[in-house]
Design a protein around this motif. Structure first.
Motif, short mmCIF file in Angstrom:
data_model
loop_
_atom_site.label_atom_id
_atom_site.label_comp_id
_atom_site.label_asym_id
_atom_site.label_seq_id
_atom_site.Cartn_x
_atom_site.Cartn_y
_atom_site.Cartn_z
N ASP A 34 0.87 -1.27 -0.01
CA ASP A 34 0.01 -0.07 0.10
C ASP A 34 0.92 1.19 0.07
O ASP A 34 1.64 1.48 1.04
CB ASP A 34 -1.03 -0.03 1.23
N PRO A 180 -7.76 -2.53 -6.39
CA PRO A 180 -8.31 -1.39 -5.63
C PRO A 180 -7.49 -1.10 -4.49
O PRO A 180 -7.28 -1.89 -3.48
CB PRO A 180 -9.73 -1.84 -5.53
N SER A 181 -7.28 0.45 -4.37
CA SER A 181 -6.72 0.84 -3.07
C SER A 181 -7.38 0.63 -1.93
O SER A 181 -8.73 0.47 -1.71
CB SER A 181 -6.67 2.36 -3.33
N THR A 182 -6.37 0.06 -0.81
CA THR A 182 -7.04 -0.26 0.36
C THR A 182 -7.53 0.80 1.37
O THR A 182 -7.10 2.08 1.06
CB THR A 182 -5.69 -1.01 1.26
N VAL A 183 -8.79 0.78 1.93
CA VAL A 183 -9.30 1.85 2.58
C VAL A 183 -8.91 1.34 4.23
O VAL A 183 -8.98 0.29 4.65
CB VAL A 183 -10.78 1.90 2.59
N LYS A 192 -12.15 7.34 7.63
CA LYS A 192 -11.38 6.57 6.67
C LYS A 192 -10.54 7.32 6.09
O LYS A 192 -10.76 8.38 5.43
CB LYS A 192 -12.59 5.96 5.95
N THR A 193 -9.52 6.54 5.67
CA THR A 193 -8.23 7.22 4.56
C THR A 193 -8.19 6.10 3.70
O THR A 193 -8.38 4.75 3.80
CB THR A 193 -6.89 7.52 5.22
N GLN A 194 -7.66 6.28 2.57
CA GLN A 194 -7.25 5.57 1.54
C GLN A 194 -5.94 5.49 0.92
O GLN A 194 -5.26 6.57 0.80
CB GLN A 194 -8.46 5.81 0.39
N ALA A 195 -5.38 4.38 0.37
CA ALA A 195 -3.98 4.24 0.07
C ALA A 195 -4.15 5.15 -1.27
O ALA A 195 -5.11 5.05 -2.13
CB ALA A 195 -3.72 2.91 -0.10
N GLN A 196 -2.97 5.49 -1.77
CA GLN A 196 -2.90 6.14 -3.00
C GLN A 196 -2.62 5.03 -4.24
O GLN A 196 -3.05 5.24 -5.13
CB GLN A 196 -1.33 6.95 -3.02
N THR A 198 -2.10 0.59 -4.41
CA THR A 198 -2.29 -0.88 -3.94
C THR A 198 -1.81 -1.87 -5.04
O THR A 198 -2.53 -2.04 -6.10
CB THR A 198 -3.41 -1.14 -3.08
#
Length: 432
Positions: A34, A180-183, A192-196, A198
């Motif tokens: 990530d 899909p980017s990890t949350v 919640k934040t999201q990976a740039q 993954t």
């Protein structure tokens, strides 16, 4: 031409079959990478290794993870892990990277490192539990800051040629794939934040690739026959026969004899099977509606303690386990319609450590099973296991024609009666 194509197909199919485990069809180790933030010349990533294998864990000396950079990337810093070599960083002045190798190899840190070097799920010496045994301990992770790597999804190139050793060969890793980017949830679980970005890498295990010979064997016995069916001769190969140690040898008490070697070369007790591990399955008692089995696992390796050990067994009557004594037990359901496989493992601080060869080098338990009246029988070796795995390695079973033979019905009734009288006497003595 057809012959060549056929040969290639056979090799591919054989390789695939070797990495496929029918008792754990979905078992794998997934490495998730990530990218959590960008830096002036690269990114910071969290790398998480999840062991989704139900009964195979990574034991000492732990995992090591390697790959090949796609460009000229360097590792500026790491938290929760370290590389085994720094490589040639001579072109950097002042601020020197942690690692400049094109093909870095990363290992976990040992327990007890300073707090500022720790990361979540790190610092366990590379030991990772099996998912079926303890999902909370089946994860290992670290943080890495990568430089000279590109600073956007379009300019970052995925690493290639991933390798996983844990603690020996056997794992094959596929290519990295963008997913899909990890949350993520913040620590207070309110945001919640999201990976740039993954990507995942999936690694599967093949016992065939890991070693030429099995690492364990199975012996059998029963109350209805005096014959004990031993492990097959040289079940695990006899290449260590010249260096084996007799149980009464003075060599056992030498200083340092029990210290593991870096190459994990075993020092085995001299046996006809020459296996580090023997599993013994004994059909102990027969009741009207139940039957009882005793399992004993013996360690013949003077250089190895087995921590977090697991024992997986396939038998049709495991769908009716009533009670297991002194081991933990968990049913495994490789397929929704079949419930014939279970996993045994030790109780924490009691018998979760299988000691090196010697007087204390064994663990044992008993299982009480309810009879399935439609299928239960002692005939034709039905009471013995179909497959046995120790620490995820399939053990060699004796040939079926050597199993203890069921006597005629009169003898069976006599054995049952004798067993009943003996058990009754023990109970009466205990009460008295």
């Amino acid at each position: 031409m057809r012959l060549v194509i056929s040969a290639v197909c056979v090799v591919v199919l054989f390789s695939y079959a070797a990495a496929y485990d029918p008792l754990d069809p979905n078992g794998n180790i997934t490495i998730k990478w990530d990218v959590v933030s960008w830096t002036p010349d690269g990114y910071v990533a969290v790398v998480t290794m999840s062991n989704f294998q139900m009964f195979r864990h990574i034991m000492n000396p732990g995992w090591s993870l390697g790959w090949t950079w796609a460009k000229k990337e360097v590792i500026w810093s790491m938290v929760g892990a370290q590389t085994t070599e720094q490589g040639d960083c001579s072109k950097f002045k002042g601020n020197v990277p942690h690692c400049c190798k094109k093909t870095p190899t990363v290992v976990d840190l040992l327990p007890g490192v300073p707090y500022n070097q720790q990361f979540s799920n790190c610092c366990k010496g590379g030991v990772v539990a099996a998912w079926g045994q303890d999902p909370s301990s089946a994860v290992s992770s670290f943080q890495v800051s990568v430089g000279l790597a590109g600073t956007s999804n379009k300019t970052v190139k995925l690493p290639k040629n991933f390798t996983l050793l844990g603690p020996g060969p056997g794992y094959t890793c596929g290519p990295a794939k963008v997913v899909p980017s990890t949350v993520f949830l913040t620590p207070d679980k309110r945001r919640k934040t999201q990976a740039q970005m993954t990507w995942n890498v999936t690694c599967t295990y093949s016992q065939f690739l890991a070693r030429k010979n099995p690492s364990c064997c199975v012996s059998l016995s029963s109350f209805y026959n005096e014959t004990i069916t031993p492990c097959p001769s040289c079940a695990c190969g006899c290449q260590n026969k010249r260096n084996c140690v007799k149980s009464d040898s003075k060599r056992i008490n030498m200083v340092g004899i029990h210290t593991p070697k870096r190459d994990n070369e075993p020092l085995l007790q001299c046996t006809h099977h020459m296996c580090p591990i023997r599993v013994h399955w004994h059909v102990k008692l027969n009741y009207k509606d139940y039957w009882r089995v005793k399992i004993a696992v013996t360690n013949f390796n003077y250089r190895m303690n087995y921590s977090l050990w697991t024992l997986a067994v396939q038998h049709p009557n495991l769908n009716n386990v009533t009670q297991v004594f002194s081991f933990h037990y968990k049913p495994l359901l490789p397929y929704e319609s079949i419930n014939d496989t279970g996993m045994f493992y030790g109780m924490k601080y009691f018998n979760d450590l299988l000691m090196e060869a010697g007087p204390t080098g064994n663990v044992q338990s008993e299982i009480l099973l309810q009879k399935d009246k439609d299928t239960f029988t002692f005939k034709q070796g039905w009471a013995f296991p179909r497959k046995v795995y120790f620490n995820g390695e399939e053990c060699m079973l004796p040939p079926p024609d050597t199993y203890p033979i069921l006597p005629n019905s009169a003898h069976v009734n006599l054995f049952n009666f004798a067993a009943f009288i003996f058990t009754t006497m023990l109970v009466m003595l205990a009460i008295w």
